[in-house]
Scaffold this active site. Structure first.
Site, short mmCIF file in Angstrom:
data_model
loop_
_atom_site.label_atom_id
_atom_site.label_comp_id
_atom_site.label_asym_id
_atom_site.label_seq_id
_atom_site.Cartn_x
_atom_site.Cartn_y
_atom_site.Cartn_z
N THR A 1 9.94 9.65 29.47
CA THR A 1 10.46 8.92 28.31
C THR A 1 11.92 8.50 28.51
O THR A 1 12.66 9.13 29.28
CB THR A 1 10.36 9.83 27.06
OG1 THR A 1 11.10 9.26 26.01
CG2 THR A 1 10.93 11.22 27.31
N ASP A 2 12.33 7.48 27.77
CA ASP A 2 13.75 7.08 27.81
C ASP A 2 14.65 8.10 27.09
O ASP A 2 15.87 8.07 27.25
CB ASP A 2 13.95 5.67 27.22
CG ASP A 2 13.51 5.53 25.76
OD1 ASP A 2 13.03 6.52 25.16
OD2 ASP A 2 13.65 4.42 25.23
N GLU A 3 14.03 8.99 26.29
CA GLU A 3 14.85 9.92 25.50
C GLU A 3 15.62 10.90 26.37
O GLU A 3 16.58 11.52 25.91
CB GLU A 3 13.98 10.69 24.51
CG GLU A 3 13.30 9.78 23.52
CD GLU A 3 12.90 10.45 22.22
OE1 GLU A 3 13.30 11.59 21.97
OE2 GLU A 3 12.17 9.81 21.46
N TYR B 1 12.42 18.28 22.40
CA TYR B 1 11.42 17.44 23.08
C TYR B 1 12.01 16.79 24.33
O TYR B 1 11.47 16.91 25.43
CB TYR B 1 10.88 16.36 22.13
CG TYR B 1 10.17 15.22 22.86
CD1 TYR B 1 8.96 15.43 23.51
CD2 TYR B 1 10.73 13.94 22.91
CE1 TYR B 1 8.32 14.40 24.20
CE2 TYR B 1 10.10 12.91 23.59
CZ TYR B 1 8.90 13.14 24.23
OH TYR B 1 8.27 12.12 24.92
N LYS C 1 11.19 17.27 28.35
CA LYS C 1 10.75 16.18 29.24
C LYS C 1 11.72 16.04 30.41
O LYS C 1 11.32 15.82 31.56
CB LYS C 1 10.64 14.85 28.48
CG LYS C 1 9.51 14.77 27.47
CD LYS C 1 8.12 14.87 28.09
CE LYS C 1 7.73 13.63 28.87
NZ LYS C 1 6.31 13.70 29.32
P1 NAD Z 1 0.27 12.22 22.25
O1 NAD Z 1 0.95 13.35 21.57
O2 NAD Z 1 -0.39 11.16 21.44
O3 NAD Z 1 -0.83 12.78 23.27
C1 NAD Z 1 -0.63 13.87 24.11
C2 NAD Z 1 -1.98 14.33 24.65
O4 NAD Z 1 -1.75 15.44 25.52
C3 NAD Z 1 -2.93 14.81 23.56
O5 NAD Z 1 -4.22 14.28 23.79
C4 NAD Z 1 -2.95 16.32 23.73
O6 NAD Z 1 -4.17 16.92 23.35
C5 NAD Z 1 -2.67 16.45 25.21
N1 NAD Z 1 -2.08 17.75 25.58
C6 NAD Z 1 -1.03 18.38 24.97
N2 NAD Z 1 -0.77 19.53 25.60
C7 NAD Z 1 -1.65 19.64 26.62
C8 NAD Z 1 -1.86 20.58 27.65
N3 NAD Z 1 -1.11 21.71 27.73
N4 NAD Z 1 -2.83 20.37 28.56
C9 NAD Z 1 -3.60 19.25 28.47
N5 NAD Z 1 -3.46 18.32 27.53
C10 NAD Z 1 -2.49 18.51 26.61
O7 NAD Z 1 1.37 11.61 23.21
P2 NAD Z 1 1.59 10.10 23.68
O8 NAD Z 1 2.46 9.41 22.70
O9 NAD Z 1 0.30 9.52 24.07
O10 NAD Z 1 2.48 10.36 24.99
C11 NAD Z 1 1.86 10.54 26.26
C12 NAD Z 1 2.95 10.77 27.29
O11 NAD Z 1 3.82 9.65 27.33
C13 NAD Z 1 3.84 11.99 26.99
O12 NAD Z 1 4.16 12.62 28.21
C14 NAD Z 1 5.09 11.38 26.37
O13 NAD Z 1 6.22 12.19 26.61
C15 NAD Z 1 5.17 10.06 27.11
N6 NAD Z 1 5.83 8.95 26.39
C16 NAD Z 1 5.46 8.62 25.12
C17 NAD Z 1 6.06 7.54 24.48
C18 NAD Z 1 5.67 7.12 23.09
O14 NAD Z 1 6.35 6.28 22.50
N7 NAD Z 1 4.61 7.66 22.51
C19 NAD Z 1 7.05 6.81 25.15
C20 NAD Z 1 7.42 7.19 26.45
C21 NAD Z 1 6.78 8.25 27.06
O1 DAU Z 2 11.61 6.68 23.14
C1 DAU Z 2 10.36 7.18 23.55
C2 DAU Z 2 9.91 8.23 22.57
O2 DAU Z 2 9.55 7.55 21.39
C3 DAU Z 2 8.76 9.08 23.09
O3 DAU Z 2 9.18 9.82 24.20
C4 DAU Z 2 8.25 10.04 22.00
O4 DAU Z 2 7.12 10.74 22.46
C5 DAU Z 2 7.88 9.21 20.79
O5 DAU Z 2 7.48 10.07 19.74
C6 DAU Z 2 9.07 8.34 20.34
O6 DAU Z 2 10.15 9.18 19.82
P1 DAU Z 2 10.96 8.75 18.51
O7 DAU Z 2 11.58 9.93 17.94
O8 DAU Z 2 11.82 7.57 18.80
O9 DAU Z 2 9.72 8.21 17.62
P2 DAU Z 2 9.34 8.39 16.07
O10 DAU Z 2 8.19 7.47 15.84
O11 DAU Z 2 9.18 9.82 15.69
O12 DAU Z 2 10.62 7.82 15.34
C7 DAU Z 2 11.09 6.51 15.61
C8 DAU Z 2 12.34 6.31 14.79
O13 DAU Z 2 11.98 6.27 13.39
C9 DAU Z 2 13.34 7.44 14.92
O14 DAU Z 2 14.65 6.88 14.88
C10 DAU Z 2 13.12 8.30 13.68
C11 DAU Z 2 12.66 7.29 12.65
N1 DAU Z 2 11.70 7.79 11.65
C12 DAU Z 2 10.59 8.42 12.06
C13 DAU Z 2 9.67 8.90 11.17
C14 DAU Z 2 8.43 9.62 11.63
C15 DAU Z 2 11.94 7.56 10.30
O15 DAU Z 2 12.96 6.95 9.91
N2 DAU Z 2 11.03 8.02 9.39
C16 DAU Z 2 9.91 8.71 9.77
O16 DAU Z 2 9.14 9.14 8.89
#
Ligand code: NAD
Ligand code: DAU
Length: 352
Positions: free
Chosen positions: A132-134, A158, A162
C-alpha cells in the site's frame, strides 16, 4: 498455475475474476475467510475447474508447503491481509499476526519450495507482494507524490504492519536472492468492497438513508484507483517486473474525502432525483493519527512496464455506484450482526 492469497477479499476476488477472463492458467486461491473474505464474490467461478479454493491461513506453513508441493505454482501473489485502518486502531493484534507473521511464514514456505525447484523453474518463479501507499506516511499539501524511493514513515498499526511485511520481502530478495516483486498501490474502489471503507460505506448508507459520517474536516486527500486497474497492474508487474524491484501503482486521481462523498451524493441524486443525499452528510470526530494526504507517482510502472489505468474517476465511480445499486442482496448479506457491531463500535464514540 499461480497461487493467490486473500483471493476472496475485495481486490483478491476482482483479481481472480480478471485473471480467469484473460487466460486459462489455473489459480489456487488460499483465503482464511475472515469477516472480509466472501465466497459470494467468486460465485461466478464456483464451477470453473481453473479455480481451486482452499480455506486456510497464510501463517500455516504446513498447509502452504503442501499446496506448493501439490500444485507447483510458478508464482505467488500475496494479497491476504488485515486491511482496515480503523480496525487496526481498535485492535492491532490481528494485523501483526497476519500482515507481519503471516507474511513471514508465507515467505519461509515459499523460499523452501523455490530452493528445490530446478534451474529453469527457479529462474522463472516470482513472489509478488501486494502493498500500500500508506507505508510512506502522510504528504504535505504541495509535496510531490510518493515515488518508490520515498522514505517509509507508517503512521497507523495497519500501515506499520504492511511496512514491516514489505521490509521482510525486501530482505528475502537481498539476502537469499528470492525473486520478489512488491507493489505499493493507492486507494482502490469498485465492486465487492466491504462496506466499512469510505466509498462503499457512503453508497450503502446513502441508499439506506443513513448519515454519511465524514471524519474531521473531510479535507484529507486520497488518490483513487478503480480496482480492475490495480488488477491489470499486478498482472503486468508479474509478467514483466524485475525481481527485487518495487512498483508504485496509482491513478493520478487525488480527491478530498468531502469531494468523494459529495460526488456520490450528486450521482445518486441523478439516479433518484426526488432524494437529496447531500443532506445526509454528517461531520464526526476524526480518526486518531489520520494521514492528511496520499498521492502516488506512477511514472515508473508507466515508463518501464507500459501500464496505465483504463478508468478515470468519473467512469469508475459511476460503475461502482451502479454495482452497489444492482447488488443490494450482496450488501445485505455482508451486513451481519458482526458488521453492525463494528459500525456501533467505530461510529458511536465519534458523535460530535
Ligand atoms: P480485504 O480486507 O478486502 O481482503 C483481505 C482478504 O484476506 C480477505 O479475503 C481475508 O479473508 C483474507 N485474509 C485475511 N487474513 C488472512 C490470513 N491470515 N490468511 C489468509 N487469508 C487471509 O482487503 P483488500 O482491500 O482486498 O486488500 C488486499 C491487499 O491489497 C491487502 O494486502 C492490502 O493491504 C492491499 N491494498 C489494499 C488497498 C485498498 O485500497 N483496498 C490499496 C493498496 C493495497
Ligand atoms: O491508501 C491505500 C489504503 O487505502 C489501503 O492500504 C487500505 O487497505 C484501505 O483501507 C485504504 O485506507 P484508507 O484509510 O485510506 O481508506 P478508508 O476507506 O478507510 O478511508 C478513506 C478516507 O475516508 C480516510 O481519509 C478516512 C475517511 N473516512 C473513512 C470512513 C470509513 C471517513 O471520513 N469516514 C468514514 O466513515
Amino acid at each position: 498455475m499461480i497461487l493467490v492469497t486473500g483471493g476472496a477479499g475485495f481486490i483478491g476476488s476482482n483479481f481472480v475474476l480478471e485473471w480467469l477472463q484473460h487466460g486459462d492458467e489455473r489459480i489456487v486461491n488460499v483465503d482464511k475467510l475472515t469477516y472480509a473474505g466472501n465466497l459470494q464474490n467468486l460465485s461466478s467461478v464456483k464451477d470453473d475447474p481453473r479455480h481451486i479454493f482452499v480455506r486456510g491461513d497464510i501463517g500455516d506453513t504446513q498447509l502452504i508447503s503442501q499446496l506448493l508441493t501439490t500444485y507447483q505454482p510458478r508464482a505467488i501473489i500475496n494479497l491476504a491481509a488485515e486491511s482496515h485502518v480503523d480496525r487496526s486502531i481498535h485492535g492491532p493484534e490481528d494485523f501483526i499476526q497476519t500482515n507481519i507473521l503471516g507474511t513471514f511464514h508465507l515467505l519461509e514456505a515459499a523460499r523452501a519450495y523455490w530452493m528445490q525447484l530446478d534451474q529453469g523453474a527457479k529462474g522463472n518463479f516470482r513472489f509478488l507482494h501486494v502493498s500500500t501507499d500508506e507505508v510512506y506516511g502522510s504528504l504535505a499539501p504541495q509535496a510531490p507524490a510518493f515515488t518508490e524511493i520515498h522514505n517509509y514513515q507508517p503512521n497507523s498499526p495497519y500501515s506499520a504492519s504492511k511496512a514491516s511485511s514489505d521490509h521482510l520481502v525486501r530482505a528475502y530478495h537481498h539476502t537469499y536472492g528470492f525473486p520478489t516483486l512488491t507493489t505499493n498501490c493507492s486507494n482502490n474502489y469498485g465492486p465487492f468492497q466491504f462496506p466499512e471503507k469510505l466509498i462503499p460505506l457512503m453508497i450503502c448508507n446513502a441508499l439506506a438513508e443513513k448519515n454519511l459520517p465524514v471524519y474531521g474536516d473531510g479535507l484529507q486527500i486520497r488518490d483513487w484507483l478503480y480496482v480492475t486497474d490495480h488488477c491489470t497492474a499486478i498482472r503486468r508487474v508479474l509478467a514483466a517486473g524485475l525481481p527485487g524491484e518495487t512498483y508504485n501503482i496509482g491513478g493520478w486521481n487525488e480527491k478530498t474525502n468531502l469531494e468523494i462523498v459529495q460526488t456520490i451524493c450528486d450521482l445518486l441524486t441523478e439516479i433518484y432525483p426526488q432524494r437529496q443525499f447531500r443532506q445526509l452528510i454528517t461531520y464526526v470526530a476524526d480518526r486518531p493519527g489520520h494521514d492528511r494526504r496520499y498521492a502516488i507517482d506512477a511514472t515508473k510502472i508507466k515508463r518501464e512496464l507500459k501500464w496505465r489505468p483504463a478508468e478515470t474517476f468519473a467512469t469508475g465511480i459511476r460503475k461502482t455506484i451502479h454495482w452497489y445499486i444492482d447488488n443490494q442482496q450482496w450488501t445485505t448479506d455482508v451486513q451481519t450482526g458482526a458488521y453492525r457491531q463494528w459500525i456501533e463500535k467505530n461510529y458511536k464514540q465519534r458523535t460530535l
